[in-house]
Design a protein around this motif. Structure first.
Motif, PDB file in Angstrom:
ATOM      1  N   TYR A   1      12.175   5.558  -2.647  1.00 35.04           N
ATOM      2  CA  TYR A   1      11.583   5.858  -1.414  1.00 35.04           C
ATOM      3  C   TYR A   1      11.372   4.706  -0.280  1.00 35.04           C
ATOM      4  CZ  TYR A   1      10.109  10.625  -2.263  1.00 35.04           C
ATOM      5  OH  TYR A   1      10.147  12.029  -2.545  1.00 35.04           O
ATOM      6  N   ARG A   2      10.983   3.356  -1.142  1.00 32.19           N
ATOM      7  CA  ARG A   2      11.031   2.282  -0.150  1.00 32.19           C
ATOM      8  C   ARG A   2      12.172   1.691   0.216  1.00 32.19           C
ATOM      9  NH1 ARG A   2       6.152  -0.609  -3.946  1.00 32.19           N
ATOM     10  NH2 ARG A   2       4.497   0.678  -2.990  1.00 32.19           N
ATOM     11  N   ALA A   3      13.452   1.760  -0.692  1.00 29.24           N
ATOM     12  CA  ALA A   3      14.522   1.513  -0.483  1.00 29.24           C
ATOM     13  C   ALA A   3      15.198   2.238   0.612  1.00 29.24           C
ATOM     14  CB  ALA A   3      15.545   1.390  -1.790  1.00 29.24           C
ATOM     15  N   SER A   4      15.079   3.493   0.541  1.00 30.15           N
ATOM     16  CA  SER A   4      15.241   4.482   1.582  1.00 30.15           C
ATOM     17  C   SER A   4      15.034   4.179   2.938  1.00 30.15           C
ATOM     18  CB  SER A   4      15.397   6.047   1.145  1.00 30.15           C
ATOM     19  OG  SER A   4      15.806   6.738   2.247  1.00 30.15           O
ATOM     20  N   ALA A   5      13.570   3.862   3.027  1.00 30.29           N
ATOM     21  CA  ALA A   5      12.807   3.542   4.330  1.00 30.29           C
ATOM     22  C   ALA A   5      13.276   2.433   4.772  1.00 30.29           C
ATOM     23  CB  ALA A   5      11.544   3.527   3.864  1.00 30.29           C
ATOM     24  N   SER A   6      13.687   1.061   3.897  1.00 27.45           N
ATOM     25  CA  SER A   6      14.203  -0.034   4.501  1.00 27.45           C
ATOM     26  C   SER A   6      15.563   0.278   5.000  1.00 27.45           C
ATOM     27  CB  SER A   6      14.229  -0.880   3.703  1.00 27.45           C
ATOM     28  OG  SER A   6      14.896  -0.818   2.441  1.00 27.45           O
ATOM     29  N   ARG A   7      16.499   1.167   4.548  1.00 27.98           N
ATOM     30  CA  ARG A   7      17.894   1.253   5.209  1.00 27.98           C
ATOM     31  C   ARG A   7      18.048   2.279   6.578  1.00 27.98           C
ATOM     32  NH1 ARG A   7      18.861   1.588  -0.658  1.00 27.98           N
ATOM     33  NH2 ARG A   7      19.988  -0.304  -1.214  1.00 27.98           N
ATOM     34  N   THR A   8      17.044   2.825   6.813  1.00 27.86           N
ATOM     35  CA  THR A   8      17.309   3.850   7.657  1.00 27.86           C
ATOM     36  C   THR A   8      16.950   3.194   9.116  1.00 27.86           C
ATOM     37  OG1 THR A   8      16.939   6.150   8.783  1.00 27.86           O
ATOM     38  CG2 THR A   8      14.914   5.100   7.555  1.00 27.86           C
ATOM     39  N   THR A   9      17.535   3.387  10.320  1.00 35.11           N
ATOM     40  CA  THR A   9      16.922   2.848  11.256  1.00 35.11           C
ATOM     41  C   THR A   9      16.431   4.116  12.239  1.00 35.11           C
ATOM     42  OG1 THR A   9      19.078   4.005  12.633  1.00 35.11           O
ATOM     43  CG2 THR A   9      19.156   1.527  11.657  1.00 35.11           C
TER      44      THR A   9
ATOM     45  N   LEU B   1      12.866   5.493  13.043  1.00 41.39           N
ATOM     46  CA  LEU B   1      11.531   5.631  12.997  1.00 41.39           C
ATOM     47  C   LEU B   1      10.768   6.502  12.086  1.00 41.39           C
ATOM     48  CD1 LEU B   1      10.666   3.250  16.004  1.00 41.39           C
ATOM     49  CD2 LEU B   1      11.064   2.568  13.642  1.00 41.39           C
ATOM     50  N   PRO B   2      11.054   7.792  12.792  1.00 43.83           N
ATOM     51  CA  PRO B   2      10.184   8.850  12.060  1.00 43.83           C
ATOM     52  C   PRO B   2      10.574   8.855  10.595  1.00 43.83           C
ATOM     53  CG  PRO B   2      10.972   9.643  14.278  1.00 43.83           C
ATOM     54  CD  PRO B   2      11.818   8.169  13.872  1.00 43.83           C
ATOM     55  N   GLU B   3      11.864   8.836  10.199  1.00 39.80           N
ATOM     56  CA  GLU B   3      12.121   8.884   8.867  1.00 39.80           C
ATOM     57  C   GLU B   3      11.570   7.844   8.066  1.00 39.80           C
ATOM     58  OE1 GLU B   3      16.347  11.181   8.285  1.00 39.80           O
ATOM     59  OE2 GLU B   3      16.713   9.307   9.495  1.00 39.80           O
ATOM     60  N   GLN B   4      11.784   6.392   8.754  1.00 42.13           N
ATOM     61  CA  GLN B   4      10.891   5.217   8.092  1.00 42.13           C
ATOM     62  C   GLN B   4       9.614   5.531   7.840  1.00 42.13           C
ATOM     63  OE1 GLN B   4      11.350   1.889  10.417  1.00 42.13           O
ATOM     64  NE2 GLN B   4      13.288   1.574  10.053  1.00 42.13           N
ATOM     65  N   ARG B   5       8.913   6.168   8.523  1.00 39.49           N
ATOM     66  CA  ARG B   5       7.431   6.389   8.336  1.00 39.49           C
ATOM     67  C   ARG B   5       7.412   7.579   7.248  1.00 39.49           C
ATOM     68  NH1 ARG B   5       7.036   5.669  13.810  1.00 39.49           N
ATOM     69  NH2 ARG B   5       7.581   7.682  14.504  1.00 39.49           N
ATOM     70  N   TYR B   6       8.029   8.627   7.562  1.00 38.07           N
ATOM     71  CA  TYR B   6       7.912   9.578   6.412  1.00 38.07           C
ATOM     72  C   TYR B   6       8.361   8.853   4.887  1.00 38.07           C
ATOM     73  CZ  TYR B   6       9.145  13.612   3.510  1.00 38.07           C
ATOM     74  OH  TYR B   6       9.147  14.632   2.662  1.00 38.07           O
ATOM     75  N   LEU B   7       9.548   8.250   4.940  1.00 47.89           N
ATOM     76  CA  LEU B   7       9.522   7.698   3.449  1.00 47.89           C
ATOM     77  C   LEU B   7       8.694   6.672   2.780  1.00 47.89           C
ATOM     78  CD1 LEU B   7      13.421   7.338   4.341  1.00 47.89           C
ATOM     79  CD2 LEU B   7      12.368   8.874   2.406  1.00 47.89           C
ATOM     80  N   ALA B   8       8.259   5.844   3.820  1.00 42.59           N
ATOM     81  CA  ALA B   8       7.222   4.859   3.500  1.00 42.59           C
ATOM     82  C   ALA B   8       5.609   5.661   3.183  1.00 42.59           C
ATOM     83  CB  ALA B   8       6.956   4.100   4.738  1.00 42.59           C
ATOM     84  N   MET B   9       5.372   6.801   3.662  1.00 42.06           N
ATOM     85  CA  MET B   9       4.236   7.559   3.554  1.00 42.06           C
ATOM     86  C   MET B   9       4.542   8.459   2.143  1.00 42.06           C
ATOM     87  SD  MET B   9       2.883   9.291   6.992  1.00 42.06           S
ATOM     88  CE  MET B   9       3.781  10.912   6.634  1.00 42.06           C
ATOM     89  N   GLN B  10       5.742   8.778   1.807  1.00 41.48           N
ATOM     90  CA  GLN B  10       5.817   9.217   0.327  1.00 41.48           C
ATOM     91  C   GLN B  10       5.582   8.305  -0.641  1.00 41.48           C
ATOM     92  OE1 GLN B  10       5.652  12.355   1.371  1.00 41.48           O
ATOM     93  NE2 GLN B  10       7.326  13.072   0.141  1.00 41.48           N
ATOM     94  N   ALA B  11       6.288   6.826  -0.450  1.00 41.39           N
ATOM     95  CA  ALA B  11       6.042   6.012  -1.629  1.00 41.39           C
ATOM     96  C   ALA B  11       4.590   5.856  -1.545  1.00 41.39           C
ATOM     97  CB  ALA B  11       6.792   4.763  -1.026  1.00 41.39           C
ATOM     98  N   ALA B  12       3.897   5.739  -0.421  1.00 35.31           N
ATOM     99  CA  ALA B  12       2.433   5.214  -0.298  1.00 35.31           C
ATOM    100  C   ALA B  12       1.659   6.490  -1.269  1.00 35.31           C
ATOM    101  CB  ALA B  12       1.962   5.192   1.068  1.00 35.31           C
ATOM    102  N   ARG B  13       1.951   7.624  -1.069  1.00 39.97           N
ATOM    103  CA  ARG B  13       1.251   8.899  -1.638  1.00 39.97           C
ATOM    104  C   ARG B  13       1.426   8.785  -2.974  1.00 39.97           C
ATOM    105  NH1 ARG B  13       3.513  13.123  -3.623  1.00 39.97           N
ATOM    106  NH2 ARG B  13       5.396  12.809  -2.685  1.00 39.97           N
ATOM    107  N   LEU B  14       2.514   8.522  -3.514  1.00 42.21           N
ATOM    108  CA  LEU B  14       2.981   8.448  -5.036  1.00 42.21           C
ATOM    109  C   LEU B  14       2.218   7.243  -5.549  1.00 42.21           C
ATOM    110  CD1 LEU B  14       6.587   9.244  -5.436  1.00 42.21           C
ATOM    111  CD2 LEU B  14       4.879  10.736  -5.756  1.00 42.21           C
ATOM    112  N   THR B  15       1.929   6.229  -4.835  1.00 38.88           N
ATOM    113  CA  THR B  15       1.316   4.919  -5.382  1.00 38.88           C
ATOM    114  C   THR B  15      -0.061   5.383  -5.485  1.00 38.88           C
ATOM    115  OG1 THR B  15       3.192   3.561  -4.376  1.00 38.88           O
ATOM    116  CG2 THR B  15       0.876   2.558  -4.915  1.00 38.88           C
ATOM    117  N   LEU B  16      -0.504   6.004  -4.479  1.00 34.13           N
ATOM    118  CA  LEU B  16      -2.002   6.320  -4.615  1.00 34.13           C
ATOM    119  C   LEU B  16      -2.372   7.326  -5.783  1.00 34.13           C
ATOM    120  CD1 LEU B  16      -3.118   6.711  -0.898  1.00 34.13           C
ATOM    121  CD2 LEU B  16      -3.717   4.860  -2.462  1.00 34.13           C
ATOM    122  N   GLU B  17      -1.366   8.099  -6.056  1.00 34.83           N
ATOM    123  CA  GLU B  17      -1.547   9.310  -6.953  1.00 34.83           C
ATOM    124  C   GLU B  17      -1.573   8.555  -8.227  1.00 34.83           C
ATOM    125  OE1 GLU B  17       1.287  12.409  -6.142  1.00 34.83           O
ATOM    126  OE2 GLU B  17       0.170  13.029  -4.617  1.00 34.83           O
TER     127      GLU B  17
END
Length: 74
Positions: free
Chosen positions: A46-54, A56-72
Motif C-alpha cells: 500500500y505504501r509503495a503504491s501510494a508513493s508511485r501515484t500522482t 492525491l486522492p489515491e495517495q491519501r486512500y492508499l496511505a490510509m489503508q496502510a495506516a489502518r492495517l498498521t493500527l489493526e
C-alpha cells in the motif's frame, strides 16, 4: 476473487513483469495480501503504491489503508 487471494497473487506474478513500477500493481497486490492475512506485506505494498501515484486522492486512500492495517496489527 472466486478462487481466492492466492490465485490472484499468482496471476499478478505472471503479469508483473509487464507492469513493473505501476502503482496499481502494488495496490492490487496489497489488497490481495490483506485478504490473505499477510498484513505487513500488504502495508508495504500500500505504501509503495501510494508513493508511485500522482493522484492525491489515491495517495491519501492508499496511505490510509496502510495506516489502518498498521493500527489493526497493534
Amino acid at each position: 476473487m472466486a478462487e481466492g487471494p492466492a490465485a490472484g497473487l499468482a496471476l499478478l506474478d505472471a503479469v508483473g513483469d509487464r507492469l513493473t513500477g505501476h502503482y496499481r500493481l502494488d495496490a492490487v497486490r496489497a489488497h490481495l495480501l490483506e485478504m490473505a492475512g499477510e498484513t505487513q506485506a500488504a502495508v508495504e505494498h500500500y505504501r509503495a503504491s501510494a508513493s508511485r501515484t500522482t493522484s492525491l486522492p489515491e495517495q491519501r486512500y492508499l496511505a490510509m489503508q496502510a495506516a489502518r492495517l498498521t493500527l489493526e496489527a497493534r
